[in-house]
Write a protein that holds these residues in place. Structure first.
Motif, PDB file in Angstrom:
ATOM      1  N   ARG A 186       0.776  -1.347  -0.146  1.00 37.93           N
ATOM      2  CA  ARG A 186      -0.059  -0.054  -0.016  1.00 37.93           C
ATOM      3  C   ARG A 186       0.774   1.199  -0.042  1.00 37.93           C
ATOM      4  O   ARG A 186       0.462   2.519  -0.583  1.00 37.93           O
ATOM      5  CB  ARG A 186      -1.005  -0.073   1.146  1.00 37.93           C
ATOM      6  CG  ARG A 186      -1.946   1.110   1.289  1.00 37.93           C
ATOM      7  CD  ARG A 186      -2.489   1.285  -0.302  1.00 37.93           C
ATOM      8  NE  ARG A 186      -3.870   0.575  -0.571  1.00 37.93           N
ATOM      9  CZ  ARG A 186      -4.415   0.640  -1.741  1.00 37.93           C
ATOM     10  NH1 ARG A 186      -3.805   1.099  -2.632  1.00 37.93           N
ATOM     11  NH2 ARG A 186      -5.467  -0.146  -1.830  1.00 37.93           N
ATOM     12  N   MET A 224      -4.969  -4.611   7.792  1.00 41.95           N
ATOM     13  CA  MET A 224      -5.314  -5.711   7.108  1.00 41.95           C
ATOM     14  C   MET A 224      -4.248  -6.648   7.194  1.00 41.95           C
ATOM     15  O   MET A 224      -4.693  -7.860   7.338  1.00 41.95           O
ATOM     16  CB  MET A 224      -5.598  -5.486   5.383  1.00 41.95           C
ATOM     17  CG  MET A 224      -6.080  -6.328   4.506  1.00 41.95           C
ATOM     18  SD  MET A 224      -7.785  -6.327   5.496  1.00 41.95           S
ATOM     19  CE  MET A 224      -7.977  -8.276   5.231  1.00 41.95           C
ATOM     20  N   CYS A 230     -10.347 -10.314   1.109  1.00 43.89           N
ATOM     21  CA  CYS A 230     -10.775  -9.205   0.389  1.00 43.89           C
ATOM     22  C   CYS A 230     -12.127  -8.951   0.882  1.00 43.89           C
ATOM     23  O   CYS A 230     -12.778  -7.864   0.879  1.00 43.89           O
ATOM     24  CB  CYS A 230     -10.737  -9.395  -0.955  1.00 43.89           C
ATOM     25  SG  CYS A 230      -9.135  -9.339  -1.852  1.00 43.89           S
ATOM     26  N   CYS A 281     -11.857  -6.925   4.160  1.00 40.29           N
ATOM     27  CA  CYS A 281     -11.068  -5.819   3.568  1.00 40.29           C
ATOM     28  C   CYS A 281     -11.935  -4.966   3.016  1.00 40.29           C
ATOM     29  O   CYS A 281     -12.240  -3.729   3.296  1.00 40.29           O
ATOM     30  CB  CYS A 281     -10.004  -6.012   2.646  1.00 40.29           C
ATOM     31  SG  CYS A 281      -9.047  -4.309   2.339  1.00 40.29           S
ATOM     32  N   TYR A 306      -2.894 -10.117  -1.276  1.00 40.52           N
ATOM     33  CA  TYR A 306      -4.100 -10.830  -0.899  1.00 40.52           C
ATOM     34  C   TYR A 306      -4.808 -10.951  -2.174  1.00 40.52           C
ATOM     35  O   TYR A 306      -6.129 -11.599  -2.223  1.00 40.52           O
ATOM     36  CB  TYR A 306      -4.709 -10.113   0.222  1.00 40.52           C
ATOM     37  CG  TYR A 306      -3.882  -9.976   1.538  1.00 40.52           C
ATOM     38  CD1 TYR A 306      -3.450 -10.981   1.984  1.00 40.52           C
ATOM     39  CD2 TYR A 306      -3.785  -8.718   1.915  1.00 40.52           C
ATOM     40  CE1 TYR A 306      -2.524 -10.814   3.112  1.00 40.52           C
ATOM     41  CE2 TYR A 306      -2.859  -8.323   3.056  1.00 40.52           C
ATOM     42  CZ  TYR A 306      -2.466  -9.664   3.600  1.00 40.52           C
ATOM     43  OH  TYR A 306      -1.630  -9.445   4.896  1.00 40.52           O
ATOM     44  N   ALA A 307      -4.785 -10.281  -3.159  1.00 43.74           N
ATOM     45  CA  ALA A 307      -5.634 -10.326  -4.418  1.00 43.74           C
ATOM     46  C   ALA A 307      -5.838 -11.565  -5.125  1.00 43.74           C
ATOM     47  O   ALA A 307      -7.102 -11.798  -5.312  1.00 43.74           O
ATOM     48  CB  ALA A 307      -5.114  -9.149  -5.300  1.00 43.74           C
ATOM     49  N   CYS A 336      -4.860  -3.543  -7.952  1.00 36.98           N
ATOM     50  CA  CYS A 336      -5.495  -4.004  -6.440  1.00 36.98           C
ATOM     51  C   CYS A 336      -6.944  -3.359  -6.687  1.00 36.98           C
ATOM     52  O   CYS A 336      -8.083  -3.743  -6.136  1.00 36.98           O
ATOM     53  CB  CYS A 336      -4.758  -3.408  -5.326  1.00 36.98           C
ATOM     54  SG  CYS A 336      -6.092  -3.044  -4.019  1.00 36.98           S
ATOM     55  N   CYS A 384     -10.246  -4.692  -4.827  1.00 31.05           N
ATOM     56  CA  CYS A 384     -10.883  -3.870  -3.923  1.00 31.05           C
ATOM     57  C   CYS A 384     -12.274  -3.528  -4.135  1.00 31.05           C
ATOM     58  O   CYS A 384     -12.867  -2.971  -3.238  1.00 31.05           O
ATOM     59  CB  CYS A 384     -10.067  -2.387  -4.098  1.00 31.05           C
ATOM     60  SG  CYS A 384      -8.593  -2.688  -3.194  1.00 31.05           S
TER      61      CYS A 384
HETATM   62 FE1  SF4 Z   1      -8.185  -5.119   0.368  1.00 31.60          FE
HETATM   63 FE2  SF4 Z   1      -7.998  -4.894  -2.356  1.00 31.60          FE
HETATM   64 FE3  SF4 Z   1      -5.907  -6.038  -1.285  1.00 31.60          FE
HETATM   65 FE4  SF4 Z   1      -8.140  -7.406  -1.287  1.00 31.60          FE
HETATM   66  S1  SF4 Z   1      -6.876  -6.631  -2.793  1.00 31.60           S
HETATM   67  S2  SF4 Z   1      -6.851  -7.062   0.613  1.00 31.60           S
HETATM   68  S3  SF4 Z   1      -9.697  -5.587  -1.224  1.00 31.60           S
HETATM   69  S4  SF4 Z   1      -6.460  -4.017  -0.850  1.00 31.60           S
END
Ligand code: SF4
Length: 357
Positions: free
Chosen positions: A95, A127, A144, A147, A239-240, A348, A352
């Motif tokens: 991030r 997260m 996700c 999140c 995490y995507a 992302c 997201c």
């Molecule tokens: Fe969060 Fe986006 Fe990462 Fe999923 S892909 S954990 S929604 S920042």
């Protein structure tokens, strides 16, 4: 063979064929047409009234970058002012770089930027901490979804912080089509009944939200960013690849290969299939802890944080209408975890959109 002439200005050589219409356009005419279509979406849908203070959900990815750029171009004609609001989820190694892109955009466009962090809003939870607490629980693949619930809240908080009257997000037609497919695959009748639409009018005190790019295809968003030479972040969130959205994206690609209009058709289908407002469940009440919209005693975000504190994070997904703030069975994992495709272009922002629209 030389490129054909631009079908609009008849002066320059065409640089592209529009994916859906096949129209050959030069880069300048394509960008003008793209902006005119977004303007039409906003005006026809009465999404942003004159005088609105608009919080643009900025992730640094291509969709929100294009959205902010187009709205900045259109702002004088719409009579609105813009604020960028970025969310720091606390994902190490990812991030910070995305936020750096947002900061560059804010400086280049001279737009005010506010960053809201999960850690500040949610009692120290980031997260990464959520992911650690769900690791090995069978729910780690739902990062996700967790999140998305927190992001929605964070964006609302950030927008209120900057005095916004409206929130806009960068969802495009492909994102919305994926959401429709996910809702079907999850049997999420509640969300299907509400339909797609271009946004929400702000029920129960929440700020109105809209998606001005909802009728624009992913490909055209990328082309616009290319021709406008926009600087955006394109790394994939760690995490995507776990996101269920990847399966819907893969399915949509297969559908589009056979039927190029599949994404827009799905978006329009969802609108037509939606129940009339009078037939939908009554508006939700308020969360007993934070006052946000909630269909139960606690809103989704507070219920999730509550569960995390107790070491039992829960969000059920299904027939009742999206992620629910109740104890219940975990969502079933995708049938073939190993083949889950990640976001098509590594941004992302697409993942997201899991639960934040
Ligand atoms: Fe969060 Fe986006 Fe990462 Fe999923 S892909 S954990 S929604 S920042």
């Amino acid at each position: 063979m030389p490129a054909p002439q631009c079908a609009s200005c008849h002066a320059a050589r065409a640089a592209l064929r529009r994916p859906r219409s096949g129209q050959a356009l030069c880069g300048a005419c394509f960008c003008t047409a793209f902006e005119a279509e977004v303007l039409h979406t906003v005006l026809a849908g009465r999404l942003l009234p004159p005088g609105a203070v608009v919080a643009v959900g900025a992730s640094g990815g291509k969709d929100s970058t294009v959205l902010a750029h187009v709205l900045r171009e259109l702002a004088p004609r719409l009579g609105v002012s813009l604020r960028l609001v970025a969310v720091d989820e606390g994902i190490s190694g990812y991030r910070d770089a995305a936020l750096a892109a947002v900061r560059r955009q804010a400086a280049r466009w001279d737009l005010p930027l506010t960053v809201v962090a999960y850690a500040d809003l949610f009692g120290g939870w980031t997260m990464d901490a959520v992911a650690r607490s769900t690791a090995g629980s069978g729910r780690s693949r739902a990062c996700c979804t967790f999140c998305g619930v927190l992001r929605r809240r964070a964006l609302e908080e950030g927008a209120r912080l900057v005095g916004a009257t409206h929130i806009v997000t960068g969802h495009n037609a492909d994102d919305m089509a994926e959401t429709v497919l996910m809702n079907f695959l999850r049997g999420d009748a509640g969300r299907l009944a509400r339909g797609g639409g271009l946004g929400s009018r702000g029920e129960g005190g929440a700020l109105p939200r809209c998606r001005p790019l909802q009728l624009a295809s992913q490909k055209e968003v990328v082309l616009y960013a290319h021709f406008r030479r926009l600087d955006y972040f394109s790394e994939e969130c760690v995490y995507a690849p776990e996101a269920f959205r990847g399966h819907a994206r893969h399915l949509l690609k297969l559908l589009e290969a056979a039927r190029p209009s599949a994404a827009l058709d799905l978006v329009h289908s969802a609108e037509r299939l939606a129940l009339a407002p009078a037939a939908r469940p009554p508006p939700p009440g308020a969360c007993s802890r934070c006052g946000a919209l909630a269909s139960r005693a606690l809103c989704q975000a507070c219920a999730l944080l509550d569960g995390l504190q107790r070491g039992r994070p829960r969000l059920a997904i299904g027939k009742g209408g999206g992620a629910r703030d109740e104890e219940g069975p975990p969502p079933p994992p995708p049938s073939d975890p190993g083949s889950a495709p990640g976001p098509a272009d590594g941004e992302c922002g697409a993942a997201c959109k899991e639960r934040c629209e």
